[in-house]
Structures are given as structure tokens and as C-alpha cells.
Design a protein around this motif. Structure first.
Motif, PDB file in Angstrom:
ATOM      1  N   PHE A 240      -0.421  45.996  -0.549  1.00 54.39           N
ATOM      2  CA  PHE A 240       0.136  47.359  -1.099  1.00 54.39           C
ATOM      3  C   PHE A 240      -0.104  48.207  -2.032  1.00 54.39           C
ATOM      4  N   ILE A 241      -0.370  49.208  -1.784  1.00 51.91           N
ATOM      5  CA  ILE A 241      -0.732  50.476  -1.275  1.00 51.91           C
ATOM      6  C   ILE A 241      -0.390  51.120  -2.593  1.00 51.91           C
ATOM      7  N   ALA A 242      -0.950  50.780  -4.218  1.00 51.37           N
ATOM      8  CA  ALA A 242      -0.473  51.194  -5.716  1.00 51.37           C
ATOM      9  C   ALA A 242      -0.364  52.805  -5.567  1.00 51.37           C
ATOM     10  N   VAL A 243      -0.926  53.587  -5.344  1.00 50.77           N
ATOM     11  CA  VAL A 243      -1.092  55.020  -5.502  1.00 50.77           C
ATOM     12  C   VAL A 243      -0.275  56.076  -4.683  1.00 50.77           C
ATOM     13  N   LYS A 244       0.607  57.580  -4.462  1.00 47.34           N
ATOM     14  CA  LYS A 244       0.904  57.853  -3.509  1.00 47.34           C
ATOM     15  C   LYS A 244       0.542  58.693  -2.817  1.00 47.34           C
ATOM     16  N   GLN A 245       0.241  59.116  -2.152  1.00 44.55           N
ATOM     17  CA  GLN A 245      -0.669  59.666  -0.849  1.00 44.55           C
ATOM     18  C   GLN A 245      -0.434  61.216  -1.624  1.00 44.55           C
ATOM     19  N   GLY A 246      -1.117  61.921  -1.414  1.00 41.43           N
ATOM     20  CA  GLY A 246      -2.419  63.333  -2.179  1.00 41.43           C
ATOM     21  C   GLY A 246      -3.040  63.020  -3.175  1.00 41.43           C
ATOM     22  N   TYR A 247      -3.209  61.309  -4.433  1.00 42.63           N
ATOM     23  CA  TYR A 247      -3.474  61.008  -5.429  1.00 42.63           C
ATOM     24  C   TYR A 247      -5.022  61.688  -5.128  1.00 42.63           C
ATOM     25  N   PHE A 248      -5.762  61.354  -5.904  1.00 40.77           N
ATOM     26  CA  PHE A 248      -6.195  61.585  -5.687  1.00 40.77           C
ATOM     27  C   PHE A 248      -8.159  60.520  -6.319  1.00 40.77           C
ATOM     28  N   THR A 249      -8.522  59.860  -5.506  1.00 41.41           N
ATOM     29  CA  THR A 249      -9.255  58.261  -5.720  1.00 41.41           C
ATOM     30  C   THR A 249     -10.978  58.677  -6.249  1.00 41.41           C
ATOM     31  N   VAL A 250     -11.158  58.007  -7.001  1.00 40.95           N
ATOM     32  CA  VAL A 250     -13.084  58.177  -7.293  1.00 40.95           C
ATOM     33  C   VAL A 250     -13.133  56.536  -7.075  1.00 40.95           C
ATOM     34  N   LYS A 257      -3.365  46.540  -4.091  1.00 41.92           N
ATOM     35  CA  LYS A 257      -3.288  45.468  -4.387  1.00 41.92           C
ATOM     36  C   LYS A 257      -2.904  44.487  -3.116  1.00 41.92           C
ATOM     37  N   CYS A 258      -3.308  43.443  -3.335  1.00 43.00           N
ATOM     38  CA  CYS A 258      -3.863  42.212  -2.128  1.00 43.00           C
ATOM     39  C   CYS A 258      -3.463  41.198  -2.551  1.00 43.00           C
ATOM     40  N   SER A 259      -2.716  39.889  -1.606  1.00 42.96           N
ATOM     41  CA  SER A 259      -1.834  38.673  -2.221  1.00 42.96           C
ATOM     42  C   SER A 259      -3.166  37.913  -2.104  1.00 42.96           C
ATOM     43  N   LYS A 260      -4.074  38.054  -1.707  1.00 44.12           N
ATOM     44  CA  LYS A 260      -5.946  37.163  -1.705  1.00 44.12           C
ATOM     45  C   LYS A 260      -6.707  37.951  -2.382  1.00 44.12           C
ATOM     46  N   ASP A 341       8.637  40.605  15.028  1.00 45.06           N
ATOM     47  CA  ASP A 341       8.571  38.710  14.661  1.00 45.06           C
ATOM     48  C   ASP A 341       8.477  38.344  13.468  1.00 45.06           C
ATOM     49  N   ASP A 342       7.614  39.417  12.247  1.00 40.87           N
ATOM     50  CA  ASP A 342       7.309  39.064  11.282  1.00 40.87           C
ATOM     51  C   ASP A 342       8.136  38.732  10.415  1.00 40.87           C
ATOM     52  N   ALA A 343       8.317  38.101   9.962  1.00 41.16           N
ATOM     53  CA  ALA A 343       9.815  37.996   9.031  1.00 41.16           C
ATOM     54  C   ALA A 343       9.634  38.535   7.540  1.00 41.16           C
ATOM     55  N   ASP A 344       8.247  38.402   7.009  1.00 40.37           N
ATOM     56  CA  ASP A 344       7.642  39.441   6.241  1.00 40.37           C
ATOM     57  C   ASP A 344       6.830  40.607   6.400  1.00 40.37           C
ATOM     58  N   PRO A 345       6.919  42.036   5.600  1.00 38.64           N
ATOM     59  CA  PRO A 345       5.981  43.179   5.272  1.00 38.64           C
ATOM     60  C   PRO A 345       4.762  42.024   5.256  1.00 38.64           C
ATOM     61  N   LEU A 346       3.813  42.969   5.651  1.00 39.55           N
ATOM     62  CA  LEU A 346       2.610  42.687   5.773  1.00 39.55           C
ATOM     63  C   LEU A 346       1.998  44.019   4.738  1.00 39.55           C
ATOM     64  N   LEU A 347       2.175  45.270   5.155  1.00 42.55           N
ATOM     65  CA  LEU A 347       2.449  46.708   4.339  1.00 42.55           C
ATOM     66  C   LEU A 347       3.466  46.610   3.133  1.00 42.55           C
ATOM     67  N   PHE A 348       3.005  46.529   2.026  1.00 44.40           N
ATOM     68  CA  PHE A 348       3.414  47.636   1.017  1.00 44.40           C
ATOM     69  C   PHE A 348       3.372  49.158   1.169  1.00 44.40           C
ATOM     70  N   ILE A 349       4.035  50.219   0.520  1.00 45.91           N
ATOM     71  CA  ILE A 349       3.818  51.516   0.735  1.00 45.91           C
ATOM     72  C   ILE A 349       4.580  51.815  -0.722  1.00 45.91           C
ATOM     73  N   HIS A 350       3.969  52.522  -1.941  1.00 48.18           N
ATOM     74  CA  HIS A 350       4.405  52.983  -2.853  1.00 48.18           C
ATOM     75  C   HIS A 350       5.269  54.432  -2.223  1.00 48.18           C
ATOM     76  N   GLU A 351       6.150  54.553  -2.442  1.00 46.52           N
ATOM     77  CA  GLU A 351       7.280  56.014  -1.623  1.00 46.52           C
ATOM     78  C   GLU A 351       6.611  57.044  -3.112  1.00 46.52           C
ATOM     79  N   THR A 352       7.212  58.217  -2.615  1.00 45.58           N
ATOM     80  CA  THR A 352       6.429  59.420  -4.202  1.00 45.58           C
ATOM     81  C   THR A 352       8.679  59.128  -4.686  1.00 45.58           C
ATOM     82  N   SER A 353       8.594  58.935  -5.924  1.00 45.97           N
ATOM     83  CA  SER A 353       9.955  58.311  -6.344  1.00 45.97           C
ATOM     84  C   SER A 353      10.235  59.612  -6.743  1.00 45.97           C
TER      85      SER A 353
END
Length: 448
Positions: A240-250, A257-260, A341-353
Motif C-alpha cells: 500500500f502506497i500511503a502517500v499521495k503523488q507529489g508528496y515530498f519524502t525524506v 505499508k507491506c503485508s509482510k 487471474d489474480d483474486a486480490d489486488p497486489l498494489l493499493f494506491i492512496h488516491e488524492t481525496s
């Protein structure tokens, strides 16, 4: 050492450069020039030239004079055209927004024109150095190549007329706004197409997942979705990508966020992080939010004392309202699969609210135009249209009313003229009639 990310960064810098297509076309013209010289005296080509003798030059002096004129004239066109590009970029930065510069630089039509100019100069120069004193048509003059050089010169003249027309339109604010609007609208509709094609999955509780930190500082602009999903599927993990696109990360910021737990798998972590893209420029093709930001900044720029163009600001506000309306139906979480063929998504992306979009794009406008009753009345008109469409979406409607209340507070504080206040009050009453129940509790009381 060149990592896949560094290669991708260099590639992006290369294709977004103003000199990419001109350089490419120059190389193609150079290759064509050598090919023309090598085939000039082929028996079949000589037979062809004999049938079109009236179109070919007959003396080396005439050929040398013609090529010199073509080279000098095309260099003049090139210098003038490059100067015009620089002027346009400077005016766009000062009168519109510096963020529109990458889009103007990467405009392929202008780059192709400049590329043909440079290629024609190179081609004519190669022809010129292959003319020797004392030669004639029956000798070794590349007469067919010189004919091509003349044709390229005529094409350059036609392209120059097109370039002047195109560059004069490129700086017009209406054309810039319309192009930004259309490109942004296309990107929003592309998200609709992707979400409609897939059944809505169950969204996991990301708070229980393990964090994955950034390994570099920069603006997060995108991800190589296809490559990343293959890696995730091979290792049976979800991300899961927890930040929106354009966000400045250090460096070290927990933006994934990773499931494992991958803390002990350094190689896999590097593979995943290498799929993420960090750079400065804002291209609408990366995310529709950048188009909204650029339109908003043009509106703010139009309200500056040096420009003072409320009409452009109002037009930009209307475009923002249409784009916000288009955004209403999008889900707050996007998701991607490796294959169908995937039953569940592999990548979740935070969309700008929706609240983030309104805050990022309307807050600068209401801050710089809060004393302009005309512009603020049009802001209320824009929100009336948004609320009218969102009336059947209670969650979205409550969010819109909550932000609208902050606008009304600013207007109430900075508008003193009784006539202006009456106009504002009439607009607020029209908004309240759309959904009186929510408006009664969400909006502040505005007195005339």
C-alpha cells in the motif's frame, strides 16, 4: 554504478529535454546525408538523374552558392526559433506559472521543427564539403543530394510559418488553460476506465501492515506498476502506497505499508523501492492532480497586482469546478493486479481525496482573492455547481460543505461593501436550497 532507478532517471531527463528530438533528427539527417553520397553515383541513380537533368545544377559554383545560402538562411531561422522558445518560456513562467514550463518544453511539435532545422543544416554542410573545384555534372557533383538540400530548405520555410503560428498560440492563456483542462480530464477518465474494469475488492486494514521506508529524499511522482506487481506476485505480498503523488519524502520516511515484514530481506526491499519514481517536474500524464495544481496557480497568478486579470482567474475556477465534479465518482483507493487471474489486488494506491484536492487548489485562490467580491462570488458559483452534482453522495456533500464554510468565513471577514455582501448572501442562499438539512449545520450564518 548504474542501478535500474538511475537508468530510468537518466532516460526521463533525456526524453524531457528540449534537445532530445532535435538531436535525434540531426543524427537521422546525418545518416541520410552519408547514404545520399554513397548512392549518388550508383548506375541506377545516374540513369535517374539523366532523366531529370533540368532540375539539377550544372556547375560546382552554382551548387556551392546555393548550399551556402541554404546553410546561412537555415541557421538564421534556427537562431530566431530558439530565441522565440526562450521568450515563450520566460513569459509563461512570469505570467502563468513556472509549473507549465515542462509541458511547453516537451511539446513535440516545436522540437520536431527545430530538429528539421538542425538536420537540414547538417545535410547541406555534408553536401557542400563533397563538392570539389573543377567538377561538373558529368563528374562527381552530388547533384541529387543538392536537390534534396533545396527541398529541405523549402520545408524549413514552411515549418517556420507553422512555428510562428504555433508559438504565438502557445503563450495565450486561454489555449494554455484549455490544454491543461483537456489533458487533466483525460487522465481522470482514464482512472474511471480502470476502476470500472475491475470489481471493487475488500480493502485490508493497512494499519496492521508493516512499514517500508524510503531510501532517498525527493518528490514521489509515480511507480512502475507493471514491474512492481510482478515482484509482489512472485513473493506473495501486497503493498500500500500511503502517500499521495507529489508528496515530498525524506530518506527513511515510512511511505509504504507491506503485508509482510521485509526487514530481513534487503535485496527484495531494494527491488521494490527501485520501482518508485522520484523527480521534480510535474507532468499531467503522471497524475491528474498536477493539472489541477497548474490551473489553480494560473488563477492565483492572474490575481497578482502585476497582472490583475480576474477574468482569467474566473475561467480557471470554472475549469477547476468541472474537474472536481469529474473526480467525485472516483474511489479513494486505487488498486492494481499483476494479471486478470489474480483474486486480490497486489498494489493499493492512496488516491488524492476530495478534501485534499479542494484544499490544495482553492485555498491559494481564496487567500489571494478573498478581497475581490467578483472572484469570490464565482468561487461560490463553482461550489454551487459542485454541490448540485454531489447532492446524491452524502459523504462527498458533507466534505464539500465543510470546506465551503471556510470560504464563507473568509468572505465574511474581508467583504464590507453592502452591495457585494448582498450578492454573496444571495449566492449562499441558493447553495443552501440544494440540501437545506446539511447546509443548516455545516455553513456559518452570513449577515448582509
Amino acid at each position: 554504478m548504474f542501478t535500474p532507478r538511475k537508468v530510468a532517471d537518466r532516460y526521463r531527463d533525456l526524453i524531457s529535454s528540449i534537445g532530445f528530438y532535435p538531436s535525434l533528427l540531426s543524427i537521422l539527417f546525418l545518416v541520410f546525408a552519408f547514404l545520399s553520397i554513397s548512392l549518388e553515383f550508383n548506375p541506377h541513380v545516374i540513369e535517374l538523374k539523366s532523366s531529370m537533368q533540368f532540375m539539377l545544377l550544372d556547375t560546382p559554383d552554382n551548387a556551392r552558392t546555393l548550399l551556402s545560402i541554404l546553410i546561412g538562411s537555415t541557421i538564421s531561422l534556427t537562431v530566431f526559433s530558439f530565441s522565440m522558445v526562450m521568450i515563450v518560456l520566460n513569459q509563461a513562467s512570469s505570467a502563468l506559472s513556472p509549473r507549465v514550463i515542462p509541458g511547453l518544453i516537451t511539446r513535440k511539435s516545436h522540437q520536431l521543427v527545430l530538429g528539421v532545422y538542425l538536420g537540414s543544416i547538417i545535410y547541406a554542410t555534408v553536401m557542400l564539403i563533397n563538392i570539389k573545384t573543377g567538377q561538373s555534372v558529368e563528374g562527381d557533383i552530388p547533384s541529387l543530394g543538392i536537390l534534396f538540400a533545396l527541398l529541405f530548405g523549402l520545408i524549413c520555410l514552411a515549418l517556420f510559418v507553422y512555428f510562428i503560428h504555433s508559438i504565438s498560440k502557445a503563450i495565450q492563456v486561454d489555449n494554455v488553460l484549455n490544454e491543461l483542462f483537456q489533458n487533466t480530464l483525460t487522465e481522470i477518465k482514464a482512472l474511471y476506465t480502470r476502476q470500472d474494469r475491475q470489481a471493487t475488492p475488500d480493502i485490508p486494514d493497512f494499519e496492521q501492515w508493516f512499514t517500508l521506508c524510503s531510501d532517498k529524499a525527493g518528490y514521489f511522482k509515480g511507480v512502475d506498476t507493471k514491474k512492481l506487481c510482478v515482484i509482489l506476485k512472485q513473493n506473495e505480498i501486497q503493498l500500500f502506497i500511503a502517500v499521495k503523488q507529489g508528496y515530498f519524502t525524506v530518506e527513511g520516511y515510512p511511505f509504504l505499508k507491506c503485508s509482510k515484514d521485509l526487514s530481513a530481506q534487503e535485496a527484495l526491499k531494494n527491488q521494490i523501492l527501485n520501482c518508485f519514481v522520484f523527480y521534480i517536474e510535474e507532468f499531467i500524464s503522471d497524475h491528474y492532480r498536477y493539472g489541477l495544481t497548474q490551473i489553480s496557480e494560473i488563477a492565483v497568478k492572474a490575481m497578482s497586482p502585476g497582472i490583475n486579470d480576474p477574468g482569467t482567474a474566473v475561467k480557471a475556477i470554472d475549469m477547476l469546478s468541472i474537474l472536481i465534479i469529474e473526480r467525485l465518482g472516483l474511489e479513494d483507493i486505487n488498486y492494481s493486479y499483476s494479471d486478470s487471474d489474480d483474486a486480490d489486488p497486489l498494489l493499493f494506491i492512496h488516491e488524492t481525496s476530495l478534501m485534499e484536492l479542494m484544499h490544495d487548489n482553492f485555498t491559494p485562490i481564496r487567500h489571494y482573492a478573498k478581497s475581490d467580491a467578483y472572484v469570490m462570488a464565482n468561487v461560490l458559483e463553482a461550489f454551487k455547481n459542485i454541490i448540485f452534482v454531489a447532492n446524491k453522495k452524502s459523504n462527498e456533500l458533507a466534505t464539500i460543505y465543510a470546506y465551503l464554510n471556510s470560504i464563507i468565513i473568509d468572505i465574511d471577514t474581508h467583504t464590507d461593501n453592502p452591495f457585494d455582501r448582498q450578492e454573496i448572501a444571495d449566492m449562499i442562499n441558493a447553495i443552501k436550497k440544494i440540501n437545506p438539512k446539511i447546509a443548516q449545520t455545516a455553513l456559518s450564518h452570513f449577515e448582509v
